[in-house]
Design a protein around this motif. Structure first.
Motif, PDB file in Angstrom:
ATOM      1  N   UNK A  49      14.635  44.142  -5.725  1.00 54.23           N
ATOM      2  CA  UNK A  49      14.697  42.903  -4.938  1.00 54.23           C
ATOM      3  C   UNK A  49      13.352  42.517  -4.339  1.00 54.23           C
ATOM      4  N   UNK A  50      12.407  43.422  -4.339  1.00 50.19           N
ATOM      5  CA  UNK A  50      11.034  43.019  -4.008  1.00 50.19           C
ATOM      6  C   UNK A  50      10.463  42.202  -5.162  1.00 50.19           C
ATOM      7  N   UNK A  51      10.722  42.660  -6.375  1.00 51.87           N
ATOM      8  CA  UNK A  51      10.183  41.991  -7.563  1.00 51.87           C
ATOM      9  C   UNK A  51      10.937  40.706  -7.887  1.00 51.87           C
ATOM     10  N   UNK A  52      12.224  40.672  -7.548  1.00 50.19           N
ATOM     11  CA  UNK A  52      13.055  39.502  -7.861  1.00 50.19           C
ATOM     12  C   UNK A  52      13.942  39.168  -6.664  1.00 50.19           C
ATOM     13  N   UNK A  97       8.310  40.122 -13.213  1.00 49.29           N
ATOM     14  CA  UNK A  97       8.030  40.102 -11.769  1.00 49.29           C
ATOM     15  C   UNK A  97       7.994  38.646 -11.348  1.00 49.29           C
ATOM     16  N   UNK A  98       8.768  38.296 -10.312  1.00 52.72           N
ATOM     17  CA  UNK A  98       8.769  36.892  -9.903  1.00 52.72           C
ATOM     18  C   UNK A  98       9.037  36.753  -8.405  1.00 52.72           C
ATOM     19  N   UNK A  99       8.146  37.353  -7.635  1.00 56.25           N
ATOM     20  CA  UNK A  99       8.122  37.130  -6.188  1.00 56.25           C
ATOM     21  C   UNK A  99       6.873  36.314  -5.903  1.00 56.25           C
ATOM     22  N   UNK A 100       7.017  34.984  -5.878  1.00 53.27           N
ATOM     23  CA  UNK A 100       5.842  34.115  -5.797  1.00 53.27           C
ATOM     24  C   UNK A 100       5.096  34.283  -4.487  1.00 53.27           C
ATOM     25  N   UNK A 101       5.809  34.587  -3.423  1.00 50.59           N
ATOM     26  CA  UNK A 101       5.134  34.759  -2.131  1.00 50.59           C
ATOM     27  C   UNK A 101       4.162  35.921  -2.199  1.00 50.59           C
ATOM     28  N   UNK A 102       4.554  37.001  -2.871  1.00 46.61           N
ATOM     29  CA  UNK A 102       3.663  38.143  -3.021  1.00 46.61           C
ATOM     30  C   UNK A 102       2.646  37.927  -4.141  1.00 46.61           C
ATOM     31  N   UNK A 136      -2.897  39.759 -11.556  1.00 44.83           N
ATOM     32  CA  UNK A 136      -3.016  39.597 -10.106  1.00 44.83           C
ATOM     33  C   UNK A 136      -2.329  40.757  -9.374  1.00 44.83           C
ATOM     34  N   UNK A 137      -2.510  41.947  -9.941  1.00 42.28           N
ATOM     35  CA  UNK A 137      -2.005  43.159  -9.317  1.00 42.28           C
ATOM     36  C   UNK A 137      -0.588  43.536  -9.686  1.00 42.28           C
ATOM     37  N   UNK A 138       0.128  42.652 -10.369  1.00 42.62           N
ATOM     38  CA  UNK A 138       1.541  42.883 -10.641  1.00 42.62           C
ATOM     39  C   UNK A 138       1.767  43.226 -12.114  1.00 42.62           C
ATOM     40  N   UNK A 139       2.628  44.196 -12.360  1.00 42.57           N
ATOM     41  CA  UNK A 139       2.952  44.608 -13.724  1.00 42.57           C
ATOM     42  C   UNK A 139       3.892  43.601 -14.358  1.00 42.57           C
ATOM     43  N   UNK A 140       3.565  43.204 -15.586  1.00 44.48           N
ATOM     44  CA  UNK A 140       4.382  42.258 -16.341  1.00 44.48           C
ATOM     45  C   UNK A 140       4.589  42.794 -17.751  1.00 44.48           C
ATOM     46  N   UNK A 141       5.759  42.501 -18.329  1.00 41.83           N
ATOM     47  CA  UNK A 141       6.078  43.010 -19.663  1.00 41.83           C
ATOM     48  C   UNK A 141       6.764  41.948 -20.504  1.00 41.83           C
ATOM     49  N   UNK A 142       6.676  42.144 -21.824  1.00 40.04           N
ATOM     50  CA  UNK A 142       7.468  41.393 -22.793  1.00 40.04           C
ATOM     51  C   UNK A 142       8.200  42.397 -23.659  1.00 40.04           C
ATOM     52  N   UNK A 178      -0.187  40.021  -2.390  1.00 41.84           N
ATOM     53  CA  UNK A 178       0.284  41.052  -1.481  1.00 41.84           C
ATOM     54  C   UNK A 178       0.106  42.417  -2.146  1.00 41.84           C
ATOM     55  N   UNK A 179      -0.991  43.093  -1.847  1.00 38.25           N
ATOM     56  CA  UNK A 179      -1.263  44.362  -2.550  1.00 38.25           C
ATOM     57  C   UNK A 179      -0.201  45.420  -2.305  1.00 38.25           C
ATOM     58  N   UNK A 180       0.541  45.317  -1.206  1.00 39.94           N
ATOM     59  CA  UNK A 180       1.530  46.337  -0.895  1.00 39.94           C
ATOM     60  C   UNK A 180       2.622  46.401  -1.953  1.00 39.94           C
ATOM     61  N   UNK A 181       2.862  45.298  -2.630  1.00 37.50           N
ATOM     62  CA  UNK A 181       3.923  45.301  -3.645  1.00 37.50           C
ATOM     63  C   UNK A 181       3.399  45.568  -5.056  1.00 37.50           C
ATOM     64  N   UNK A 182       2.100  45.815  -5.207  1.00 39.37           N
ATOM     65  CA  UNK A 182       1.565  46.104  -6.534  1.00 39.37           C
ATOM     66  C   UNK A 182       2.201  47.360  -7.125  1.00 39.37           C
ATOM     67  N   UNK A 183       2.245  48.432  -6.338  1.00 40.66           N
ATOM     68  CA  UNK A 183       2.835  49.683  -6.820  1.00 40.66           C
ATOM     69  C   UNK A 183       4.332  49.510  -7.080  1.00 40.66           C
ATOM     70  N   UNK A 184       5.000  48.727  -6.241  1.00 45.12           N
ATOM     71  CA  UNK A 184       6.425  48.476  -6.436  1.00 45.12           C
ATOM     72  C   UNK A 184       6.669  47.784  -7.769  1.00 45.12           C
ATOM     73  N   UNK A 185       5.791  46.850  -8.116  1.00 51.10           N
ATOM     74  CA  UNK A 185       5.958  46.144  -9.388  1.00 51.10           C
ATOM     75  C   UNK A 185       5.829  47.100 -10.560  1.00 51.10           C
ATOM     76  N   UNK A 186       4.927  48.054 -10.458  1.00 54.81           N
ATOM     77  CA  UNK A 186       4.754  49.019 -11.560  1.00 54.81           C
ATOM     78  C   UNK A 186       5.975  49.944 -11.666  1.00 54.81           C
ATOM     79  N   UNK A 187       6.530  50.325 -10.528  1.00 55.26           N
ATOM     80  CA  UNK A 187       7.720  51.184 -10.543  1.00 55.26           C
ATOM     81  C   UNK A 187       8.896  50.463 -11.186  1.00 55.26           C
TER      82      UNK A 187
END
Length: 275
Positions: free
Chosen positions: A232-235, A183-188, A265-271, A193-202
């Motif tokens: 494109x929300x996430x990247x 996930x690399x939308x620095x503005x969110x 910070x609310x955003x899903x991240x993976x390795x 930006x909590x609205x994009x938290x669920x989007x990041x998980x999807x």
């Protein structure tokens, strides 16, 4: 450097391929309680999971773009503090790992053999997408490292092809590491930006399914990543995701698996790990 394959009698010759998150700037070296701790623990545990100590590491981060794939070829690469607005001590961090002109030459030879135009830069150092996670993952700074750039046209097929050309390095006890962020939308991200938290998980779930698929399906999915839900929300720009495509190319038929997952910070991240 001895580029011959490791003797199979001493264990599996092939090193895995890794895609690891590098965090936010110098995040692991600041007072940022509970935010980056699980990622830091994951990075510190990487070396113990390898089949043996690598003779060298080839790394691609999301922080170096050039017209053609380019390698660092200096023997003593400096550090590039390419982050801004952080505390003064984070610009004094040190990671004196050596370069490897021999590995740089080997990378170029493999790219030449695959018909891929390439270059070298004897003066460029390691950006923070390399030295920040490696200060945890390979803290002794005693394994030679060569960094490889992204192509600045952001072509997924090209990165898959570059990774495939360099696949033989894995049998020569070279560890291939890609660093970025899923996930690399620095503005969110930094603006929370909590609205994009669920989007990041999807998107993260879609990405894990893609990476863990058989190689042909995996590569086809990654080629079409921009059509994934929330992509494109996430990247908004894909430079932090494209190192994963390079890793997939180097993986060949080896299946991927998610070996790190977290909410930061609310955003899903993976390795991910291949092999």
């Amino acid at each position: 450097m001895d580029m011959r394959p490791v003797n199979a009698d001493n264990g599996p010759a092939r090193q895995p391929v890794l895609f690891v998150p590098h965090g936010g700037g110098p995040c692991f070296f600041m007072d940022w309680p509970d935010t980056w701790d699980r990622m830091a623990a994951y990075l510190r545990g990487i070396a113990a999971t390898l089949p043996r100590r690598p003779d060298a590491i080839l790394v691609m981060s999301g922080h170096w773009e050039t017209p053609v794939p380019t390698v660092t070829s200096g023997a003593r690469p400096p550090l590039i503090y390419d982050y801004h607005g952080f505390p003064p001590h984070t610009y004094q961090l040190r990671y004196p790992a050596p370069g490897s002109p021999a590995l740089a030459a080997r990378v170029r030879a493999l790219l030449d053999a695959a018909g891929i135009a390439n270059a070298e830069d004897p003066d460029r150092g390691f950006d923070h997408g390399v030295f920040i996670p490696f200060m945890l993952a390979f803290a002794a700074a005693d394994i030679p490292i060569v960094e490889l750039s992204l192509k600045d046209d952001m072509d997924v097929a090209d990165e898959l092809r570059v990774g495939a050309a360099l696949r033989p390095l894995r049998d020569e006890n070279v560890l291939i590491v890609a660093t970025g962020m899923t996930y690399h939308n620095l503005r969110h991200f930094m603006g929370r930006n909590p609205a994009s938290d669920a989007t990041s998980r999807t998107f993260d779930a879609w990405l894990a399914d893609a990476v863990e698929a058989p190689a042909d399906a995996r590569d086809a999915a990654l080629l079409g990543w921009a059509s994934a839900p929330g992509a494109r929300v996430c990247h908004p720009r894909e430079e932090h995701l494209l190192p994963l495509m390079f890793a997939a190319g180097a993986a060949g038929a080896d299946r991927g698996r998610r070996d790190y997952g977290d909410i930061v910070m609310g955003k899903a991240l993976s390795g991910f790990r291949f092999g």
